[in-house]
Design an enzyme around this catalytic site. Structure first.
Site, PDB file in Angstrom:
ATOM      1  N   CYS A  27     -50.299 -18.358  52.746  1.00 40.47           N
ATOM      2  CA  CYS A  27     -51.663 -18.816  53.029  1.00 40.47           C
ATOM      3  C   CYS A  27     -51.964 -18.802  54.521  1.00 40.47           C
ATOM      4  O   CYS A  27     -53.109 -18.570  54.926  1.00 40.47           O
ATOM      5  CB  CYS A  27     -51.883 -20.208  52.448  1.00 40.47           C
ATOM      6  SG  CYS A  27     -50.757 -21.469  53.086  1.00 40.47           S
TER       7      CYS A  27
ATOM      8  N   CYS B 120       0.812  -1.216   0.000  1.00 44.51           N
ATOM      9  CA  CYS B 120       0.000   0.000   0.000  1.00 44.51           C
ATOM     10  C   CYS B 120       0.840   1.257   0.000  1.00 44.51           C
ATOM     11  O   CYS B 120       0.278   2.366   0.017  1.00 44.51           O
ATOM     12  CB  CYS B 120      -0.950   0.021   1.193  1.00 44.51           C
ATOM     13  SG  CYS B 120      -0.126   0.168   2.784  1.00 44.51           S
TER      14      CYS B 120
ATOM     15  N   HIS C 186     -51.596 -26.453  52.982  1.00 45.58           N
ATOM     16  CA  HIS C 186     -52.402 -25.258  52.696  1.00 45.58           C
ATOM     17  C   HIS C 186     -53.316 -24.960  53.873  1.00 45.58           C
ATOM     18  O   HIS C 186     -53.964 -25.860  54.424  1.00 45.58           O
ATOM     19  CB  HIS C 186     -53.228 -25.472  51.430  1.00 45.58           C
ATOM     20  CG  HIS C 186     -54.033 -24.276  51.028  1.00 45.58           C
ATOM     21  ND1 HIS C 186     -53.455 -23.086  50.650  1.00 45.58           N
ATOM     22  CD2 HIS C 186     -55.375 -24.083  50.951  1.00 45.58           C
ATOM     23  CE1 HIS C 186     -54.403 -22.212  50.347  1.00 45.58           C
ATOM     24  NE2 HIS C 186     -55.577 -22.800  50.524  1.00 45.58           N
TER      25      HIS C 186
ATOM     26  N   CYS D 209      -5.783  14.732  -0.379  1.00 42.01           N
ATOM     27  CA  CYS D 209      -5.401  13.381   0.055  1.00 42.01           C
ATOM     28  C   CYS D 209      -6.659  12.587   0.381  1.00 42.01           C
ATOM     29  O   CYS D 209      -7.503  13.037   1.167  1.00 42.01           O
ATOM     30  CB  CYS D 209      -4.485  13.463   1.279  1.00 42.01           C
ATOM     31  SG  CYS D 209      -4.001  11.838   1.936  1.00 42.01           S
TER      32      CYS D 209
ATOM     33  N   CYS E 184     -13.038   2.206  -8.875  1.00 45.32           N
ATOM     34  CA  CYS E 184     -14.251   2.972  -8.591  1.00 45.32           C
ATOM     35  C   CYS E 184     -14.126   4.347  -9.231  1.00 45.32           C
ATOM     36  O   CYS E 184     -13.078   4.992  -9.137  1.00 45.32           O
ATOM     37  CB  CYS E 184     -14.469   3.095  -7.087  1.00 45.32           C
ATOM     38  SG  CYS E 184     -15.903   4.104  -6.640  1.00 45.32           S
TER      39      CYS E 184
ATOM     40  N   CYS F  58     -13.963   7.116  -5.890  1.00 45.56           N
ATOM     41  CA  CYS F  58     -12.846   7.164  -4.934  1.00 45.56           C
ATOM     42  C   CYS F  58     -11.592   6.491  -5.446  1.00 45.56           C
ATOM     43  O   CYS F  58     -10.594   6.424  -4.721  1.00 45.56           O
ATOM     44  CB  CYS F  58     -13.254   6.528  -3.608  1.00 45.56           C
ATOM     45  SG  CYS F  58     -13.597   4.757  -3.719  1.00 45.56           S
TER      46      CYS F  58
ATOM     47  N   CYS G 115       2.783  -3.481   8.428  1.00 42.98           N
ATOM     48  CA  CYS G 115       2.129  -2.241   8.047  1.00 42.98           C
ATOM     49  C   CYS G 115       0.887  -2.023   8.901  1.00 42.98           C
ATOM     50  O   CYS G 115       0.041  -2.915   9.008  1.00 42.98           O
ATOM     51  CB  CYS G 115       1.760  -2.275   6.560  1.00 42.98           C
ATOM     52  SG  CYS G 115       0.938  -0.769   5.992  1.00 42.98           S
TER      53      CYS G 115
ATOM     54  N   CYS H 285      -2.444  -1.882   6.256  1.00 41.15           N
ATOM     55  CA  CYS H 285      -2.958  -3.095   5.602  1.00 41.15           C
ATOM     56  C   CYS H 285      -2.476  -4.375   6.254  1.00 41.15           C
ATOM     57  O   CYS H 285      -2.807  -5.462   5.794  1.00 41.15           O
ATOM     58  CB  CYS H 285      -2.582  -3.097   4.121  1.00 41.15           C
ATOM     59  SG  CYS H 285      -0.794  -3.279   3.838  1.00 41.15           S
TER      60      CYS H 285
ATOM     61  N   CYS I 173       1.328  12.913   0.423  1.00 42.69           N
ATOM     62  CA  CYS I 173       0.709  13.845   1.380  1.00 42.69           C
ATOM     63  C   CYS I 173       1.728  14.190   2.456  1.00 42.69           C
ATOM     64  O   CYS I 173       2.388  13.308   3.009  1.00 42.69           O
ATOM     65  CB  CYS I 173      -0.545  13.230   1.992  1.00 42.69           C
ATOM     66  SG  CYS I 173      -1.338  14.275   3.236  1.00 42.69           S
TER      67      CYS I 173
ATOM     68  N   CYS J 196       0.031  12.649   6.145  1.00 41.56           N
ATOM     69  CA  CYS J 196      -0.025  11.200   6.434  1.00 41.56           C
ATOM     70  C   CYS J 196       0.874  10.376   5.530  1.00 41.56           C
ATOM     71  O   CYS J 196       0.881   9.149   5.652  1.00 41.56           O
ATOM     72  CB  CYS J 196      -1.460  10.694   6.309  1.00 41.56           C
ATOM     73  SG  CYS J 196      -2.127  10.797   4.636  1.00 41.56           S
TER      74      CYS J 196
END
Length: 759
Positions: free
Chosen positions: A495, A12, A635, A104, A189, A192, A23, A26, A90, A93
């Site tokens: 009772c 990554c 009872h 980022c 995608c 993203c 890491c 990941c 970046c 990060c």
């Protein structure tokens, strides 16, 4: 490697601290370090060693470094002189983002102006340089997604050379390049840019559906994705990723402060698990074990709550179900004797408490269990008990509950505690309950219905017909008008106290007023109760040829105190003796001599029958008006008489003095065999003088037939009791009026038809 230099993940590209073994983004393992033979002369940083592996790269390092620093902002632009597909890093990060990304995608920090490429030519030059280098290297790790044909072509290529550094190998073995080498098995995608597997129908990062025109070509050209993200999607994804990074790396405090101002909802744990692709099998197994332990703790907590809610009757029911399976008739008998319903069904909570799913299921009854486990001896009794119709009961306190509550409050105000050596509680008034004479004036159907709803027919039959314990002498029942009726009573462990208040005030001890007075009297007056109880029980034990040590005496006494303090707990003879002191009057118990099972078999002795006198009080402090109780198979029931309308026959046949008492009844002090009823808790010199003691504590006389009886004179009822009885009788008077009106109408119709026939 330098202790202050981060190492980059080969999958990554995230740069981790030197102390990390894998890491933190990941969870990929840390790559192996290159060990040098001359550590003092050769630098240990793995990326600086790349020039030693391939000297040709030295000539290009300076030029590449300038281009990379100019294009990528100088932050992680190149590692070991090799470009990273023109990604920009970046500065918060250290994540490598695609060239067209303006923020980022991990922490949403905007791209700095220095990192923006001034020309597309330099970007294309960098991509060309990266592509040419990638063609000259082979992966350090085995790529399981590469086909056999691609491996053959790689080996036969003349330009196949050793990589200049492990960083280049990392670029070719990350998820994106492995997908290209394996035939573009992933798709990007469009929002993203996350690379999803080909089987995924939507992006696991942002949840956007896969577009129909997503092809392998678009997946291979990952640099041309559309980054026009919707604002809400970017916010949720940025918060999700930064939340994970904040927990793992405390160094990213600035990014954490930026995200905390967005006030986004916390992500679901399922989405978080989707993001962390590198979760190992050990982590999955650990999560499964944790979930199992959490589930077990939840079940244990629920089971404990169910057991705490269960009452005494519920435990009798559960034990009866177990008794049917194990063939224990005593457990079933205890449940039926306590008034349990044989047709009761098992609930899901009770099945959980039993914890035997192979034997029990929700909806089962005792009859189902007896049939399933072939308990033929129990089946007959259970079927007979289930067929008994239980009429609804309407005692006076049920018809007028508000007045009954007022009576209970009045009783609580009449309880006092005596000061001195014997601090026992007592009642300041003497009251006795008797059925009104207006009951006999009701029509026969209403009269029958009233008795069905007021009396306990089972107790009445057992005491009067089967055992001949009450109403066995015609002289007392008919000539003296002293027939006793067994009032219906609750079947709970209270009772005894309920029957005492029924015989005196006509109500139940619903608020445990009498039980509290009983517990406090035994506890605070133990200095007087305990010696007499111990001496009396020692005499009984000596007659049976056994004895107890002091420790056993203390344990038995502690058990009696515990039973007195717990609502719903069954009470013993000692408690009746203490109640007699609270009432300041004798208690006569007419009970069975033997306790029998539901099959009619004798299983033990019943020692409750007899007279209980307040022997610890002075005689002048007590009343000579006893109350009568009935006992049958665990009872207690209140035994009361009924007012009579005739006046000249009151006391007929008895050697008594007539007075102005509105009603007088006579209670026999002997059984049907002529034996005097036993007096409980007599000690020492008192034994053998039972008749004399009875005459001292009771208003005794003899009938014409020579039967020793106790005379009880009833005073005027209190206003609250009279009000409750009037409300109760009005209900049956209204029913009688309806029956009378219906009968008159039918008579008129018949008379009219008759006149027509005569004409």
């Amino acid at each position: 490697m330098n202790e202050t230099t981060k190492w980059a993940c080969e999958y990554c590209t995230y740069e981790n601290w030197p102390a990390a073994k894998k890491c933190i983004l990941c969870h990929a393992p840390r790559p192996l370090q290159l060990i040098s033979q001359h550590p003092e002369s050769i630098p240990q940083e793995i990326y600086k060693v790349s020039s030693l592996i391939n000297p040709r790269s030295d000539t290009n390092n300076s030029s590449n470094e300038d281009v990379d620093n100019r294009n990528l902002g100088g932050v992680g632009a190149s590692v070991g002189g090799l470009p990273r597909l023109n990604k920009w890093q970046c500065h918060i990060c250290t994540y490598l983002n695609w060239p067209k990304a303006q923020k980022c995608i991990q922490c949403l920090v905007p791209r700095s102006k220095q990192q923006i490429s001034p020309s597309t030519s330099e970007s294309s030059l960098t991509r060309k340089s990266s592509t040419s280098v990638a063609r000259k290297m082979s992966p350090l790790n085995v790529n399981v997604n590469i086909t056999e044909s691609s491996i053959t072509r790689s080996r036969s290529s003349p330009n196949n050379r050793s990589p200049k550094s492990p960083e280049l190998n990392k670029e070719l073995n990350n998820d994106y390049n492995r997908a290209i080498a394996a035939g573009n098995v992933k798709w990007n995608c469009k929002f993203c840019t996350y690379e999803n597997w080909s089987k995924a129908t939507k992006c696991i990062m942002c949840g956007v559906q896969r577009s129909p025109n997503s092809s392998r070509k678009n997946s291979a050209q990952g640099l041309n994705v559309n980054l026009n993200l919707q604002h809400t999607t970017i916010q949720s994804q940025g918060h999700l990723i930064s939340d994970i990074m904040t927990k793992q790396n405390s160094a990213l405090s600035n990014a954490n402060r930026t995200l905390s101002m967005r006030q986004l909802p916390s992500p679901k744990s399922s989405v978080t698990n989707e993001i962390i692709e590198g979760a190992t099998a050990a982590t999955t197994s650990s999560n499964a074990i944790c979930n199992m332990e959490r589930h077990n703790r939840t079940d244990e907590r629920r089971l404990k709550q169910i057991r705490n809610r269960m009452t005494h009757n519920d435990w009798l029911w559960v034990n009866a179900c177990i008794g049917v399976i194990e063939g224990d008739s005593h457990a079933v008998e205890a449940f039926i004797v306590a008034g349990g319903d044989p047709a009761r069904m098992l609930s899901e909570d009770e099945v959980l408490v039993l914890n035997r799913p192979s034997a029990f299921a929700a909806g089962y009854t005792l009859v189902h269990l007896a049939i399933r486990f072939k308990r033929e001896d129990m089946l007959t009794v259970l079927l007979a008990s289930s067929d008994v119709a239980k009429a609804s009961k309407w005692v006076p306190s049920h018809v007028s509950p508000d007045v009954a509550n007022e009576i209970l409050r009045e009783i609580s105000t009449l309880i006092r505690q005596r000061k001195g050596d014997f601090p026992c509680y007592f009642l300041t008034e003497c009251n006795s309950f008797i059925l009104p004479a207006d009951v006999e004036n009701l029509p026969l159907p209403i009269h029958t219905q009233l008795f069905d709803e007021l009396l306990d027919k089972g107790v009445q039959k057992e005491l009067e017909t089967e055992e001949t314990i009450i109403n066995w002498n015609p002289e007392i029942t008919d000539r003296l008008g002293s027939r006793l009726y067994a009032l219906w009573n609750r079947t709970a462990g209270d009772c005894l106290l309920d029957s005492v208040l029924q015989a005196t005030w006509g109500v139940f001890d619903k608020d445990n007023t009498l039980r509290r007075a009983l517990s406090d009297s035994l506890t605070e007056g133990a200095c007087s109760f305990f010696p007499r109880w111990k001496e009396y029980e020692s005499i009984q034990a000596h007659s049976l040829q056994f004895s107890l040590d002091e420790n056993q005496w203390q344990q038995d006494w502690a058990l009696l105190l515990s039973l007195a303090s717990r609502p719903g707990s069954s009470l013993e003879q000692t408690h009746i003796f203490a109640v007699a002191h609270i009432l300041r009057r004798p208690i006569i118990v007419y009970g069975v001599k033997f306790v029998k099972s539901f099959r009619g078999e004798t299983i033990g002795f019943a020692r409750f029958q007899g007279v209980y006198l307040p022997l610890l009080w002075e005689q002048s402090f007590c009343w000579k008006k006893p109350i009568a109780l009935g006992y049958t198979r665990g009872h207690f029931s209140a035994l009361v008489a009924m007012e009579s309308d005739f006046g000249e026959n009151i006391g007929a046949g008895a050697n008594i003095d007539n007075d102005d008492s509105p009603q007088t009844i006579y209670l026999p002090l002997t059984d049907c065999d002529g034996k005097i009823l036993p007096i409980h808790f007599l000690v020492g010199s008192e034994i053998g003088k039972e008749e004399a003691i009875l005459r001292e504590w009771l208003d005794c006389c003899e009938t014409e037939g020579g039967l020793l009886v106790a005379r009880v004179k009833f005073n005027k009822r209190s206003s609250l009791v009279k009000h409750m009885l009037d409300d109760w009788l009005d209900r049956y008077r209204r029913l009688a009026h309806v029956v009378h009106a219906t009968g008159s109408k039918e008579t008129q119709v018949l008379s009219s038809d008759g006149d027509t026939d005569d004409e």
